[in-house]
Design a protein around this motif. Structure first.
Motif, PDB file in Angstrom:
ATOM      1  N   SER A  24       2.615 -18.936  14.936  1.00 27.71           N
ATOM      2  CA  SER A  24       3.098 -19.837  13.893  1.00 27.71           C
ATOM      3  C   SER A  24       2.545 -19.755  12.653  1.00 27.71           C
ATOM      4  N   SER A  25       1.384 -19.660  12.334  1.00 24.89           N
ATOM      5  CA  SER A  25       0.763 -19.462  11.492  1.00 24.89           C
ATOM      6  C   SER A  25       1.051 -18.200  10.622  1.00 24.89           C
ATOM      7  N   ALA A  26       1.001 -17.244  11.563  1.00 25.72           N
ATOM      8  CA  ALA A  26       1.090 -15.698  11.088  1.00 25.72           C
ATOM      9  C   ALA A  26       2.581 -15.853  10.468  1.00 25.72           C
ATOM     10  N   HIS A  27       3.520 -16.201  11.257  1.00 23.72           N
ATOM     11  CA  HIS A  27       4.732 -16.209  10.590  1.00 23.72           C
ATOM     12  C   HIS A  27       5.037 -17.091   9.365  1.00 23.72           C
ATOM     13  N   GLY A  28       4.535 -18.154   9.402  1.00 30.54           N
ATOM     14  CA  GLY A  28       4.504 -18.823   8.053  1.00 30.54           C
ATOM     15  C   GLY A  28       3.908 -17.820   6.966  1.00 30.54           C
ATOM     16  N   LEU A  29       2.725 -17.494   7.112  1.00 34.11           N
ATOM     17  CA  LEU A  29       2.292 -16.510   6.139  1.00 34.11           C
ATOM     18  C   LEU A  29       2.940 -15.534   5.705  1.00 34.11           C
ATOM     19  N   TRP A  86      14.837 -19.099  10.850  1.00 29.07           N
ATOM     20  CA  TRP A  86      13.962 -20.128  11.547  1.00 29.07           C
ATOM     21  C   TRP A  86      12.581 -19.947  11.629  1.00 29.07           C
ATOM     22  N   PRO A  87      11.949 -20.929  11.325  1.00 28.20           N
ATOM     23  CA  PRO A  87      10.432 -20.894  11.711  1.00 28.20           C
ATOM     24  C   PRO A  87      10.081 -20.326  12.896  1.00 28.20           C
ATOM     25  N   VAL A  88       9.094 -19.478  13.105  1.00 28.06           N
ATOM     26  CA  VAL A  88       8.657 -19.392  14.503  1.00 28.06           C
ATOM     27  C   VAL A  88       7.788 -20.440  15.086  1.00 28.06           C
ATOM     28  N   ILE A  89       8.237 -21.407  15.748  1.00 27.20           N
ATOM     29  CA  ILE A  89       7.510 -22.679  16.194  1.00 27.20           C
ATOM     30  C   ILE A  89       7.930 -22.540  17.874  1.00 27.20           C
TER      31      ILE A  89
END
Length: 185
Positions: A24-29, A86-89
C-alpha cells in the motif's frame, strides 16, 4: 482498459523482495510520483522501495514482473479518462481495521512520493487536498467492523481516490482532446 490490482498478489510479490515497505505504501509512493511527473520509469519507483533485487533468483524475478505489471497498470489507471483508478489497499474480505491501516499506509506513501518529486503548486485546492490526505494518513485505524464504520471508511477511500485524480489532473493536465457537447450535433 486496465484492471484492478489484486492486493494479496501485490502484497505477496513485494514480500518476496528486500524491502520494509508495504504494498500500500509502495503504491501510494508510485501514485505520488505520477501526480508530479508522468515520465517516470519502473526503476525510479523500484529504487525507492527496494534495497536490492536479484533477477537471477526466480522468486525475485517473478516478483519483479508483478511489480512491473502494477507499475504499468497504475500508469494506465491514472491516465484513464473514465476515472478507473483505485489505491492498492486491503479488500473487503479483510477486517475493517486492516483496510484502514492499509489506506493510512497508502496515504503516507503518496505524500512521500509527492515530496520526493518536489511537488510545487500554487493551486489552493490542490494544497487543501494534500493537507486532507495528510490528515487521513494520521487517522487512528482502530475501527470496529460495523456497517456505519464501513460506510464511513468507503467514503474516505472514495475521497482519497478522487482527490488523487484531481491532484494529478491539476498538476499534469491530460493531453486528451475532449469533445464538447456542442460538437456532438
Amino acid at each position: 482498459m486496465s484492471q484492478s490490482i489484486n492486493y494479496e498478489l501485490a502484497k505477496d510479490a513485494l514480500h518476496k523482495l528486500n524491502t520494509d515497505d508495504t504494498i500500500s505504501s509502495a503504491h501510494g509512493l508510485l501514485c505520488g510520483f505520477y501526480c508530479v511527473k508522468q515520465n517516470i520509469d519502473l526503476d525510479d519507483w523500484l529504487n525507492e522501495i527496494l534495497v536490492s533485487i536479484d533477477l537471477n533468483n526466480l522468486l525475485e524475478k517473478e516478483a519483479h514482473q508483478i511489480l512491473a505489471e502494477i507499475f504499468n497498470n497504475t500508469s494506465e489507471q491514472l491516465a484513464d479518462p473514465t476515472l478507473n483508478f483505485w489505491p492498492v489497499i486491503a479488500d473487503d474480505d479483510t477486517p475493517l481495521r486492516e483496510q484502514a491501516n492499509t489506506l493510512i499506509e497508502w496515504c503516507q506513501g503518496f505524500l512521500v512520493g509527492l515530496g520526493l518529486s518536489s511537488v510545487e503548486t500554487s493551486d489552493e485546492e490542490v494544497t487543501e487536498m494534500i493537507k486532507d490526505i495528510s490528515e487521513i494518513s494520521q487517522l487512528d485505524a482502530d475501527l470496529l467492523d460495523t456497517d456505519d464504520n464501513a460506510e464511513d471508511f468507503y467514503e474516505i477511500v472514495e475521497f482519497v481516490r478522487i482527490g488523487v485524480l484531481f491532484i494529478q489532473e491539476t498538476l499534469q493536465p491530460s493531453k486528451q482532446d475532449f469533445i464538447s457537447p456542442t460538437q456532438l450535433h
